[in-house]
Design a protein around this motif. Structure first.
Motif, short mmCIF file in Angstrom:
data_model
loop_
_atom_site.label_atom_id
_atom_site.label_comp_id
_atom_site.label_asym_id
_atom_site.label_seq_id
_atom_site.Cartn_x
_atom_site.Cartn_y
_atom_site.Cartn_z
N ALA A 135 3.93 1.95 1.87
CA ALA A 135 3.54 3.37 1.88
C ALA A 135 4.47 4.15 1.09
N VAL A 136 5.88 4.02 1.50
CA VAL A 136 6.66 5.10 0.70
C VAL A 136 6.68 4.45 -0.81
N ARG A 137 6.37 3.39 -1.33
CA ARG A 137 6.46 2.81 -2.55
C ARG A 137 5.07 3.31 -3.36
N ALA A 138 4.10 3.45 -2.32
CA ALA A 138 2.78 4.07 -2.87
C ALA A 138 2.75 5.69 -3.00
N GLY A 139 3.97 6.10 -2.68
CA GLY A 139 3.85 7.62 -2.90
C GLY A 139 3.56 8.42 -1.73
N CYS A 140 3.48 7.75 -0.48
CA CYS A 140 3.23 8.51 0.93
C CYS A 140 4.52 9.18 1.08
N ARG A 141 4.35 10.41 1.52
CA ARG A 141 5.70 11.14 1.90
C ARG A 141 5.65 11.94 3.07
N TYR A 142 4.54 11.79 3.80
CA TYR A 142 4.08 12.35 4.97
C TYR A 142 3.64 11.21 6.00
N PHE A 143 4.29 11.33 7.12
CA PHE A 143 3.83 10.48 8.14
C PHE A 143 4.12 11.27 9.65
N PHE A 144 2.65 10.94 10.36
CA PHE A 144 2.54 11.82 11.49
C PHE A 144 1.99 10.80 12.45
N GLY A 145 3.00 10.57 13.92
CA GLY A 145 2.45 9.48 14.59
C GLY A 145 2.99 9.65 15.85
N TYR A 146 2.54 8.77 16.76
CA TYR A 146 2.89 8.81 18.11
C TYR A 146 3.15 7.18 18.54
N PRO A 147 4.30 6.84 19.24
CA PRO A 147 4.65 5.51 19.40
C PRO A 147 3.39 4.78 20.35
N GLN B 173 7.39 13.13 14.53
CA GLN B 173 6.64 12.34 15.94
C GLN B 173 5.84 13.50 16.49
N ALA B 174 4.35 13.49 16.38
CA ALA B 174 3.61 14.32 17.18
C ALA B 174 3.63 14.48 18.72
N GLU B 175 2.96 15.25 19.16
CA GLU B 175 3.13 15.44 20.76
C GLU B 175 1.85 14.23 21.31
N SER B 176 1.10 13.91 20.56
CA SER B 176 -0.14 12.95 20.82
C SER B 176 -0.77 12.53 19.60
N GLU B 177 -1.71 11.53 19.91
CA GLU B 177 -2.40 10.91 18.71
C GLU B 177 -3.33 11.83 18.07
#
Lengths: 354, 234
Positions: free
Chosen positions: A16-28, A52-56
């Motif tokens: 993803a990083v190599r594809a130019g993705c610079r934003y990740f939002f997620g929850y474990p 890390q968001a507070e929920s999905e």
């Protein structure tokens, strides 16, 4: 740079990083937590944002915001978390926002368990949320293919202004394989003239929206989306074939199940049995055109899945009654054993004698 | 096969293996414990991994026990649970001076944090914490990356690393060059940190070649892989 030993989950992050993705939002959630873990370290190195968001539910709506502003953005989860995201995914599809959603599928339904499964096939390929829409769904079968498909995922999302889902399972996420990341490419990310990045003296406002109060307008919107899906369905079917030439029985399997079936095809070859494998790489659009062609020469098909039988519906639609379509599945976090699938193949080829 | 590795004769009673996620701690721990056992030492192998529920020791517990090892791992239904639970028998291994212990700790600083529970009892006995390095893994390809990791694990566990283990490998694609290049990087780190490279891990089929290439420079731990992909087992 030489090869690197990576877990599938890490490869998703690096791809993803190599594809130019610079934003990740997620929850474990297990079994994909190494992905946020990886990006929490990696994103700051490239000036990106990991949050890390507070929920999905929050994550998917953050994705909506970032995608609406024209960013390459991703979220990831597994079964229960993806279910929570469905409202947001429908909104993303309705507003035609490009993004990548990763589902490392686990045993279900409900809380199920953390072991590998493929039982979210219907949810992924039929829509999942409300309304008439489709996700483009990609299913890698190796860590190297994950890296390669991440670039394609973001490109397809931008090309069609549509959410793309990458589907794997815990085994693909956790196992380590050597990967060749190649040279970092200079990216050509298409300009997004529709994105909400400020008026900039344009005549018309760019609005990111899926609300169409007037039914006539909403119908026009749905028909436009439908045309887009038709275009994707005809132009983007992908698959891999293995020993299909002259095969009397063709197994159909994707992801982890396809890795097992490849071993089965080799076992069959050693025993002189004409058995091949077709591995869908796109689950939607399903590579039905090729399966339909193969139905002219093959005598029967066997869909092998880690579900109670979901993709088998698409195999049946593609074969369209021309030949028998059989099913073999393991569920609840169990993986089909090569020997058991081999026995099933033998059973079918012998006309039903054990 | 009986391996008698010089370095192992000098190992303290308890060996704790830490490292970054996916550095190969589990395979190293299993093989080290088997080697100690084959030298005639009563050996317990303990699974302290609370962060990764896949590809972990408890999945091959039966096979290991049948070969004579004492395996201390969460068993029963909990073997498949995503719970940070540890076997109460770990403490027993630390306190029993009759038994040698090999501890497989979860990856990264988050995995090493569990050592805090045992820190006080560990300091009352003979132990060393080793840091396992695979230079083919992301984040530990350079000395700077490796040192950053060692520091984070020392901070999380409250224990200083007593030595390094070079475990450079590309899984099935490991060649002699992989092992030698990795050894060189790890030796460089050892020089900077003034720590020994306690042993270098080599897949059993490369043992002779690696032994020749490394000469007397390194102690070698030949290993056999236990964790396999589901399609590799019949």
């Amino acid at each position: 740079m030489g090869k690197m030993l990576m877990k599938g989950n890490e490869a998703i992050g690096e791809g993803a990083v190599r594809a130019g993705c610079r934003y990740f939002f997620g929850y474990p959630i297990t079994p994909q937590s190494e992905l946020p873990h990886y990006l929490a370290k990696r994103m700051p190195e490239v000036g990106g944002l990991y949050l890390q968001a507070e929920s999905e539910v929050a994550s998917i709506n953050m994705v909506f915001g970032a995608a609406g502003a024209g960013a390459r953005v991703m979220t990831s989860s597994s079964g229960p978390g993806i279910s929570l995201m469905q409202e947001g995914i429908s909104y993303l599809a309705g507003a035609e926002l490009p993004c990548v959603i990763v589902n490392m599928v686990r045993g279900g339904p409900g809380l199920g368990n953390i072991a590998p499964a493929q039982s979210d096939y219907f949810q992924a390929t039929r829509g999942g949320g409300h309304g008439d829409y489709h996700l483009i769904v990609l299913a890698p079968a190796s860590v190297q293919e994950i890296v390669d498909l991440m670039q394609d995922s973001f490109d397809l999302a931008d090309k069609y202004r549509n959410p793309v889902m990458l589907m794997g399972d815990g085994v693909l996420g956790q196992m380590m394989e050597p990967v060749d990341l190649g040279e970092e490419k200079i990216l050509s990310i298409p300009e997004k003239s529709w994105a909400a990045t400020g008026r900039m003296k344009r005549e018309k406002k760019n609005l990111i929206n899926s609300l169409y109060i007037v039914p006539e307008n909403c119908e026009v919107h749905n028909i436009k989306l439908g045309e887009k899906y038709k275009l994707i369905a005809s132009g983007e079917q992908r698959w891999e074939e293995y020993r299909t030439e002259g095969a009397e029985l063709i197994m159909v399997a994707y992801g982890t199940a396809a890795r097992v079936c490849k071993a089965v095809a080799d076992l069959c070859k050693a025993e002189g049995m004409p058995v091949g494998l077709i591995r869908p790489i796109t689950l939607w659009p399903f590579p039905g055109r090729r399966i339909s062609e193969l139905a002219e020469t093959a005598k029967s098909f066997l869909s092998v899945e880690m579900s109670m039988g979901q993709m088998v519906d698409d195999v049946r639609l593609s074969v369209n009654g021309k030949k028998p379509v059989h099913f073999y599945g393991r569920v609840g976090g169990m993986i089909p054993a090569a020997r058991d699938v081999f026995n099933e193949v033998q059973f079918i080829l012998s006309g039903g004698a054990r | 096969m009986i391996f008698v590795v010089g370095a192992m004769l000098n190992l303290k009673r308890i060996t704790i293996l830490t490292g970054n996620l996916g550095s190969g701690k589990t395979e190293v721990a299993i093989n080290l414990a088997l080697s100690l056992m084959r030298m005639g030492k009563r050996t317990a192998l303990a699974d302290l991994d609370v962060i990764n529920p896949y590809f972990r020791m408890r999945l091959v517990k039966k096979i290991l026990e049948n070969s004579g090892l004492e395996v201390v791992a969460q068993g029963g239904d909990l073997a498949f649970a995503d719970l940070p639970s540890l076997s109460p028998a770990v403490k027993g291994v630390i306190e029993n001076s009759e038994v040698n212990g090999v501890f497989d700790v979860g990856g990264d600083d988050v995995g090493a944090r569990v050592l805090g529970i045992y820190r006080d009892s560990l300091f009352k006995t003979q132990f060393q914490m080793l840091f396992v390095i695979n230079t083919c893994r992301p984040f530990t390809r350079s000395p700077e990356g490796i040192i950053k990791y060692i520091n984070s694990i020392q901070t999380a566990s409250g224990i200083m690393a007593g030595g390094l283990v070079s475990n450079a490998n590309l899984g099935m694609e490991t060649g002699l060059d992989t092992i030698l290049e990795g050894f060189e990087i790890v030796s460089g780190v050892a020089g900077i940190l003034k720590l020994p490279v306690v042993f270098t891990v080599v897949e059993d089929h490369l043992e002779k070649e690696a032994g020749k290439a490394l000469g007397g420079e390194a102690e070698i731990l030949p290993i056999h892989r236990f964790m396999s992909s589901p399609w590799q087992s019949d």
